[in-house]
Write an enzyme that holds these catalytic residues in place. Structure first.
Site, PDB file in Angstrom:
ATOM      1  N   GLU A  31      -1.901 -10.016  -5.842  1.00  0.00           N
ATOM      2  CA  GLU A  31      -1.902 -10.857  -7.053  1.00  0.00           C
ATOM      3  C   GLU A  31      -1.027 -10.254  -8.133  1.00  0.00           C
ATOM      4  O   GLU A  31      -0.248 -10.940  -8.801  1.00  0.00           O
ATOM      5  CB  GLU A  31      -3.327 -11.019  -7.588  1.00  0.00           C
ATOM      6  CG  GLU A  31      -4.257 -11.779  -6.677  1.00  0.00           C
ATOM      7  CD  GLU A  31      -4.983 -10.896  -5.668  1.00  0.00           C
ATOM      8  OE1 GLU A  31      -4.423  -9.854  -5.251  1.00  0.00           O
ATOM      9  OE2 GLU A  31      -6.115 -11.244  -5.297  1.00  0.00           O
TER      10      GLU A  31
ATOM     11  N   GLU B 120       0.827  -1.205   0.000  1.00  0.00           N
ATOM     12  CA  GLU B 120       0.000   0.000   0.000  1.00  0.00           C
ATOM     13  C   GLU B 120       0.862   1.255   0.000  1.00  0.00           C
ATOM     14  O   GLU B 120       2.083   1.203   0.179  1.00  0.00           O
ATOM     15  CB  GLU B 120      -0.949  -0.040   1.205  1.00  0.00           C
ATOM     16  CG  GLU B 120      -1.918  -1.215   1.095  1.00  0.00           C
ATOM     17  CD  GLU B 120      -3.017  -1.218   2.147  1.00  0.00           C
ATOM     18  OE1 GLU B 120      -2.934  -0.459   3.130  1.00  0.00           O
ATOM     19  OE2 GLU B 120      -3.965  -2.004   1.967  1.00  0.00           O
TER      20      GLU B 120
HETATM   21  N1  THU Z   1      -6.168  -6.429  -2.151  1.00  0.00           N
HETATM   22  C1  THU Z   1      -5.358  -7.388  -2.677  1.00  0.00           C
HETATM   23  O1  THU Z   1      -4.146  -7.380  -2.488  1.00  0.00           O
HETATM   24  N2  THU Z   1      -5.929  -8.356  -3.423  1.00  0.00           N
HETATM   25  C2  THU Z   1      -7.261  -8.485  -3.621  1.00  0.00           C
HETATM   26  O2  THU Z   1      -7.676  -9.422  -4.282  1.00  0.00           O
HETATM   27  C3  THU Z   1      -8.195  -7.509  -3.056  1.00  0.00           C
HETATM   28  C4  THU Z   1      -7.589  -6.356  -2.366  1.00  0.00           C
HETATM   29  C5  THU Z   1      -5.548  -5.394  -1.318  1.00  0.00           C
HETATM   30  C6  THU Z   1      -5.501  -4.022  -1.894  1.00  0.00           C
HETATM   31  C7  THU Z   1      -5.416  -3.189  -0.642  1.00  0.00           C
HETATM   32  O3  THU Z   1      -4.068  -3.129  -0.224  1.00  0.00           O
HETATM   33  C8  THU Z   1      -6.193  -3.981   0.389  1.00  0.00           C
HETATM   34  O4  THU Z   1      -6.252  -5.305  -0.109  1.00  0.00           O
HETATM   35  C9  THU Z   1      -7.606  -3.464   0.652  1.00  0.00           C
HETATM   36  O5  THU Z   1      -8.311  -3.314  -0.525  1.00  0.00           O
END
Ligand code: THU
Length: 159
Positions: free
Chosen positions: A75, A64
């Site tokens: 992913e 993030e």
């Molecule tokens: N996120 C993922 O890494 N993969 C997903 O399939 C859904 C969401 C992450 C993005 C963000 O850092 C956090 O989860 C909340 O959305």
């Protein structure tokens, strides 16, 4: 007018012990790398483990950023890392896990639309189906191709 039905097949497993051993090991790796996610803003930690056709396993997690859109999902971090490191190796399987407050999510984690599109590209690039394992406490889902996650997708075939 004609109506057609698009079917997807989803395999449901009650727990990780039910999975074939190679899938179980890949999912354990995804669970392990979930704990190393950088997710101070959402507190939602996601990990992914990719098995390549050369036998290598590549791991990644969500990263993030205080400028929110500059972050990236687990992913895509993992897929791009795999493709960058092994540009000639097809992705065979991706296992995805997620945790909140240090505990595995109850419902299986579902990849976002952008990640589905990136996985669809990886399938076409190497002309092979990617198996997808979605981890959850209550059940684990296994899909046998990205078509099951993203039917009617845009691809280079449309260009
Ligand atoms: N996120 C993922 O890494 N993969 C997903 O399939 C859904 C969401 C992450 C993005 C963000 O850092 C956090 O989860 C909340 O959305």
């Amino acid at each position: 007018m004609q109506t057609t039905e698009i079917r997807i097949v989803v395999q449901e497993f009650e727990n990780i012990e039910e999975l074939p051993v190679a899938d179980r090991n890949l999912l354990l790796e995804a669970r392990r790398i979930t704990s190393q996610a950088y997710a101070p803003y959402s507190g939602f930690h996601v990990g992914a483990a990719i098995l390549l056709d050369n036998g290598q396993i590549v791991l990644g997690n969500n990263q993030e950023n205080s400028a929110y859109p500059s972050g990236l999902c687990a992913e895509r971090v993992t897929l791009f890392y795999a493709n960058a490191s092994y540009p000639n190796s097809a992705v065979k399987t991706i296992a995805i896990s997620a945790s909140k407050n240090g505990a595995l999510v109850e419902e299986p984690v579902k990849p976002c639309g952008g990640c589905r599109q990136a996985l669809a590209e990886a399938e076409l690039r190497f002309e092979n189906s990617i198996r997808i394992i979605l981890d959850g406490r209550d059940k684990i889902l296994v899909l046998n191709g990205v078509e099951s996650l993203l039917p009617l997708s845009f691809s280079k075939k449309s260009l």
